[in-house]
Design an enzyme around this catalytic site. Structure first.
Site, PDB file in Angstrom:
ATOM      1  N   HIS A 173       0.764  -1.468  -0.089  1.00 39.66           N
ATOM      2  CA  HIS A 173       0.100  -0.457  -0.216  1.00 39.66           C
ATOM      3  C   HIS A 173       0.636   1.521   0.645  1.00 39.66           C
ATOM      4  O   HIS A 173       1.662   0.884   0.206  1.00 39.66           O
ATOM      5  CB  HIS A 173      -0.483  -0.213   0.952  1.00 39.66           C
ATOM      6  CG  HIS A 173      -0.183  -0.022   2.371  1.00 39.66           C
ATOM      7  ND1 HIS A 173       0.575  -0.560   3.054  1.00 39.66           N
ATOM      8  CD2 HIS A 173      -0.101   1.182   3.349  1.00 39.66           C
ATOM      9  CE1 HIS A 173       1.225  -0.465   4.064  1.00 39.66           C
ATOM     10  NE2 HIS A 173       0.322   0.878   4.474  1.00 39.66           N
TER      11      HIS A 173
ATOM     12  N   ASP B  31       0.119   4.931   2.288  1.00 41.92           N
ATOM     13  CA  ASP B  31      -0.821   4.792   3.367  1.00 41.92           C
ATOM     14  C   ASP B  31      -1.784   6.493   2.706  1.00 41.92           C
ATOM     15  O   ASP B  31      -1.608   6.847   1.916  1.00 41.92           O
ATOM     16  CB  ASP B  31       0.832   5.626   4.142  1.00 41.92           C
ATOM     17  CG  ASP B  31       1.415   4.246   4.907  1.00 41.92           C
ATOM     18  OD1 ASP B  31       1.293   4.104   5.103  1.00 41.92           O
ATOM     19  OD2 ASP B  31       2.314   5.965   5.112  1.00 41.92           O
TER      20      ASP B  31
ATOM     21  N   HIS C 162       4.511   0.136   0.215  1.00 36.32           N
ATOM     22  CA  HIS C 162       5.926  -0.379   1.184  1.00 36.32           C
ATOM     23  C   HIS C 162       4.767  -1.558   1.772  1.00 36.32           C
ATOM     24  O   HIS C 162       3.472  -1.869   1.359  1.00 36.32           O
ATOM     25  CB  HIS C 162       6.425   0.296   2.270  1.00 36.32           C
ATOM     26  CG  HIS C 162       4.903   1.475   3.337  1.00 36.32           C
ATOM     27  ND1 HIS C 162       4.385   2.320   2.151  1.00 36.32           N
ATOM     28  CD2 HIS C 162       4.336   1.053   3.997  1.00 36.32           C
ATOM     29  CE1 HIS C 162       3.571   2.366   3.363  1.00 36.32           C
ATOM     30  NE2 HIS C 162       3.745   1.845   4.188  1.00 36.32           N
TER      31      HIS C 162
ATOM     32  N   ARG D 111       6.306   5.753  13.510  1.00 31.18           N
ATOM     33  CA  ARG D 111       5.230   6.971  12.292  1.00 31.18           C
ATOM     34  C   ARG D 111       5.067   7.518  12.422  1.00 31.18           C
ATOM     35  O   ARG D 111       4.738   8.550  12.979  1.00 31.18           O
ATOM     36  CB  ARG D 111       4.602   5.429  10.965  1.00 31.18           C
ATOM     37  CG  ARG D 111       5.085   5.965  10.553  1.00 31.18           C
ATOM     38  CD  ARG D 111       3.960   5.075   9.137  1.00 31.18           C
ATOM     39  NE  ARG D 111       2.620   5.466   9.471  1.00 31.18           N
ATOM     40  CZ  ARG D 111       1.365   5.348   8.505  1.00 31.18           C
ATOM     41  NH1 ARG D 111       1.832   3.872   8.208  1.00 31.18           N
ATOM     42  NH2 ARG D 111       0.523   5.854   8.328  1.00 31.18           N
TER      43      ARG D 111
HETATM   44  C1  SIN Z   1       3.714   0.755   7.721  1.00 27.60           C
HETATM   45  O1  SIN Z   1       3.623   2.161   7.747  1.00 27.60           O
HETATM   46  O2  SIN Z   1       2.691   0.459   6.513  1.00 27.60           O
HETATM   47  C2  SIN Z   1       4.288  -0.034   8.157  1.00 27.60           C
HETATM   48  C3  SIN Z   1       5.653   0.055   8.464  1.00 27.60           C
HETATM   49  C4  SIN Z   1       6.376  -1.167   8.630  1.00 27.60           C
HETATM   50  O3  SIN Z   1       6.289  -0.822   9.889  1.00 27.60           O
HETATM   51  O4  SIN Z   1       7.950  -1.698   8.470  1.00 27.60           O
END
Ligand code: SIN
Length: 288
Positions: free
Chosen positions: A103, A105, A264, A279
């Site tokens: 996806h 974000d 990602h 994050r």
């Molecule tokens: C995400 O922000 O989608 C998760 C990324 C991660 O935990 O590596």
């Protein structure tokens, strides 16, 4: 390769670069900021090692790039709602992890995110890597015929697969995932927005493919059933290994990715071990 006095080491030929010689806990000079910004645009996801950030320093770095988002479905850190702790406890045996499917974000927003900055606090001994894929390459490698077809299309996005009442989140609640993160399922996740399928990056001017398996539901004017074969082809196409890089986390590592031109995936291959990363998401603008 050196950009100004920060060393930039590309990770793969598709995307990703590690930046050496930067301490993100300190205020950045204009020259450092310009070098980091240039590397971010050139490599789509940049990595820093051995950083030690307080929540305030993490937020201050992110604010250099824009306003910050507060996640609508997952709870932020106490006192710092813009910091989203992404946690999987060692005794969390649920079937899915946060971010565990390809996806970009929050594409369910009218104005999806510019970028996200993830800071690792606790990492498993093995596993828990994150993969990114380059959506410029995904667009550029399509045939001229398919590019023309997609250029005229818009797609509907929403958050219902991830956060709707019948979503993975509901399933994870039933399995006991609340021990790791506070994520809510809601009918608000059904709200739909539309974005062009081929987007132009507002800073580089390059075209890229802007659909993702987590949040894109169908093409505008097409049913889900009609959209499914072409979307499935695009999802497989855009995440092929040659378009990706993979990052092995260490405590203190940071990844800063451009949500406008990458997707990602957080691997869920470390059962029985703990992982925690924080994050911060920088707000973006309306895709065109
Ligand atoms: C995400 O922000 O989608 C998760 C990324 C991660 O935990 O590596």
């Amino acid at each position: 390769m050196t950009v100004k006095d920060i060393e930039v080491r590309p990770l793969t030929s598709a995307l990703g670069a590690e930046l050496l010689g930067v301490d993100l806990s300190k205020p950045l000079s204009n020259k450092e900021f310009d070098s980091i910004h240039r590397a971010f645009l050139d490599h789509q996801v940049i990595f820093f090692r051995d950083q030690q950030l307080t929540p305030e320093q993490h937020l201050a770095f992110a604010r250099k790039f824009g306003e910050l988002d507060i996640h609508p479905f997952a709870a932020g850190l106490e006192g710092h709602p813009e910091i989203l702790p992404i946690v999987k406890e060692a005794d969390d045996h649920t079937s899915a992890n946060f971010g565990g499917s390809w996806h970009s974000d929050v594409t369910f927003y009218e104005k999806p995110a510019l970028g996200s900055i993830l800071y690792a606090l606790d990492v498993p001994k093995t596993g828990g890597d994150t993969l990114w894929a380059n959506m410029y390459l995904a667009y550029e490698t399509l045939s001229d015929g398919l590019k023309q077809t997609l250029d005229g299309l818009k797609a509907v996005h929403n958050a219902s697969r991830a956060y709707g009442l019948n979503s993975r989140t509901t399933q994870r609640h039933q399995e006991g995932a609340d021990i790791s993160m506070q994520v809510r399922a809601s009918e608000e996740a059904e709200e739909e927005v539309t974005h062009p399928v081929i987007r132009t990056h507002p800073e580089t001017g390059r075209k890229l493919l802007f659909v993702n398996a987590n949040f894109t539901r169908r093409f505008v004017g097409w049913s889900e059933k009609e959209s499914e074969p072409l979307l499935s082809f695009l999802w497989e196409h855009c995440t092929q290994p040659a378009f990706t890089c993979r990052f092995r986390w260490q405590k203190g590592s940071i990844a800063f990715w451009d949500n406008r031109c990458t997707q990602h995936l957080a691997l869920n291959d470390y059962h029985g071990q703990r992982r925690e990363a924080h994050r911060v998401t920088v707000c973006g603008d309306k895709p065109y």
